[in-house]
Scaffold this motif. Structure first.
Motif, PDB file in Angstrom:
ATOM      1  N   ALA A 274      33.060  66.499  65.729  1.00 22.60           N
ATOM      2  CA  ALA A 274      31.670  68.025  66.966  1.00 22.60           C
ATOM      3  C   ALA A 274      32.341  66.840  67.642  1.00 22.60           C
ATOM      4  O   ALA A 274      31.793  67.568  69.173  1.00 22.60           O
ATOM      5  N   LEU A 275      32.343  65.595  68.207  1.00 24.07           N
ATOM      6  CA  LEU A 275      32.345  64.640  68.855  1.00 24.07           C
ATOM      7  C   LEU A 275      33.886  64.701  69.712  1.00 24.07           C
ATOM      8  O   LEU A 275      34.071  63.798  70.341  1.00 24.07           O
ATOM      9  N   VAL A 276      35.441  65.348  68.679  1.00 15.34           N
ATOM     10  CA  VAL A 276      36.976  64.918  69.078  1.00 15.34           C
ATOM     11  C   VAL A 276      37.588  66.318  68.879  1.00 15.34           C
ATOM     12  O   VAL A 276      37.244  67.040  68.695  1.00 15.34           O
ATOM     13  N   ALA A 277      38.012  66.713  70.598  1.00 21.36           N
ATOM     14  CA  ALA A 277      38.865  67.450  70.866  1.00 21.36           C
ATOM     15  C   ALA A 277      39.378  67.916  70.215  1.00 21.36           C
ATOM     16  O   ALA A 277      40.067  68.962  70.507  1.00 21.36           O
ATOM     17  N   GLU A 278      40.283  66.974  69.948  1.00 22.44           N
ATOM     18  CA  GLU A 278      41.315  67.231  69.407  1.00 22.44           C
ATOM     19  C   GLU A 278      42.605  65.609  68.453  1.00 22.44           C
ATOM     20  O   GLU A 278      41.780  64.692  69.489  1.00 22.44           O
TER      21      GLU A 278
END
Length: 389
Positions: A274-278
């Motif tokens: 949820a807190l990591v874009a990629e």
């Protein structure tokens, strides 16, 4: 032995060399800078001066060369000394290709010192064979330099395909294989002419020396010039540093295996977080170049990865500030895990997105590393006023 030794055994016993004078298993440190001539003024011992030929290098060079399957390996004072020697052995006016995404210090050197010295340097997307083929100038391009996986996006270049294209144009192919290590990839067996390692990183693995090395597939005119660059420009390694490097090489297989397994687990955990874009890691099936990496990397996908914070640059910097087990420091390949906001380090022109954190996975407990990143991501989200979504 009746069959070739596994790389693990080669590394652990450092080829099994024993000091003939003392029968010691651990080699002595040779510190002499000069050697005695014979009465007729010859050097039948083969040693002349330590800058050109230091017995402290012999065993470490032989171990690396065996792991790479090369004709010969040379140690240098740093990864930069090794890499730049490859280009210094060219002639002013020669055309060289290098990747847009690569080790930042070498990229800067190429675009400043190398171009000022007269090399024609062209930076291209090395992950696309069609782009490489279009950029090659038959008879003019003398060297193609690739890095795979490439720092800090960990993009993958097909070594065999690029070697074929380079050779058709009359160029040499050199590979920065620092991240892959010779345990995961042997570029010379895939057609490369030269392979470089910043031996500071995985080959040593203890963050206590600066060193580099080059291995060649064949003894040719360019390699002889590389040897002269090392001896005459003076990018030579100290005797104690060579001894430390050999010590580190003995545990290379254990450290690389542990880092690969941990990095794979961490990448999978944070992929879709949820807190990591990629998550950028060649071991993920959805990563561009995964299929090529699976083909040319045997036994794992390396200990390097990057994550992009979902809430931008401020969140990424806050994550690094909140980690406790991950250390905020430059470098990679040591026993300790490191985290770094790479765009801040590289500055203007960096290919690193502003929200990217580079992670060097060490050999700590994997679940401890995950837990530390989890709390850092949560704390960073709170600090920038962003809730998980």
């Amino acid at each position: 032995m009746s069959k070739p030794l596994h790389p693990d055994s080669i590394a652990a016993q450092a080829l099994g060399w024993i000091d003939e004078a003392t029968r010691a298993i651990t080699p002595p440190i040779h510190v002499s800078s000069t050697y005695l001539r014979d009465p007729d003024n010859q050097y039948r011992s083969g040693r002349v001066y330590a800058r050109a030929d230091n017995p402290a290098y012999d065993q470490a060079e032989a171990v690396i060369n065996t792991l790479e399957g090369g004709h010969q390996t040379l140690l240098f004072a740093s990864g930069m000394a090794a890499a730049t020697a490859v280009f210094q052995a060219l002639q002013p006016g020669d055309h060289v290709l290098a990747p847009k995404v690569m080790y930042w210090s070498l990229r800067n050197w190429l675009m400043t010192f190398a171009t000022g010295w007269g090399l024609q340097v062209e930076l291209i997307d090395m992950t696309d064979p069609a782009t490489v083929q279009a950029a090659l100038r038959p008879g003019k391009t003398r060297l193609v330099w690739i890095e795979t996986p490439a720092n800090p996006l960990w993009s993958i270049t097909d070594i065999a395909a690029t070697a074929s294209l380079a050779h058709e144009a009359g160029a040499l192919l050199a590979v920065d294989s620092t991240v892959a290590t010779p345990l995961l990839t042997q570029p010379l067996s895939l057609g490369a002419d030269l392979v470089m390692h910043a031996a500071t990183k995985y080959l040593n693995g203890h963050s206590d020396l600066i060193a580099g090395c080059l291995s060649t597939r064949a003894d040719n005119e360019h390699w002889q010039r590389v040897r002269k660059v090392r001896a005459q420009v003076g990018g030579t390694l100290g005797s104690f540093e060579a001894w430390l490097l050999l010590r580190g090489l003995r545990t290379l297989h254990l450290r690389v295996r542990a880092a690969c397994a941990s990095a794979q687990r961490i990448a999978e955990h944070f992929d879709g977080h949820a807190l990591v874009a990629e998550v950028l890691y060649p071991g993920l099936p959805g990563f561009p170049g995964h299929a090529i990496a699976a083909r040319q990397m045997q036994g794992g996908f390396g200990g390097m990865m990057s994550i992009r914070a979902k809430h931008g640059e401020a969140a990424a910097i806050a994550v690094a500030a909140q980690t406790q087990l991950w250390k905020r420091a430059t470098s990679l390949g040591g026993t300790e895990s490191l985290i770094e906001h790479r765009a801040s380090v590289e500055g203007a022109g960096t290919p690193a997105p502003a929200d990217l954190l580079r992670l060097s996975v060490g050999i700590e407990n994997t679940e401890d590393l995950i837990a530390d990143l989890e709390q850092a991501l949560a704390a960073a989200a709170a600090a920038v006023g962003a809730a998980p979504r």
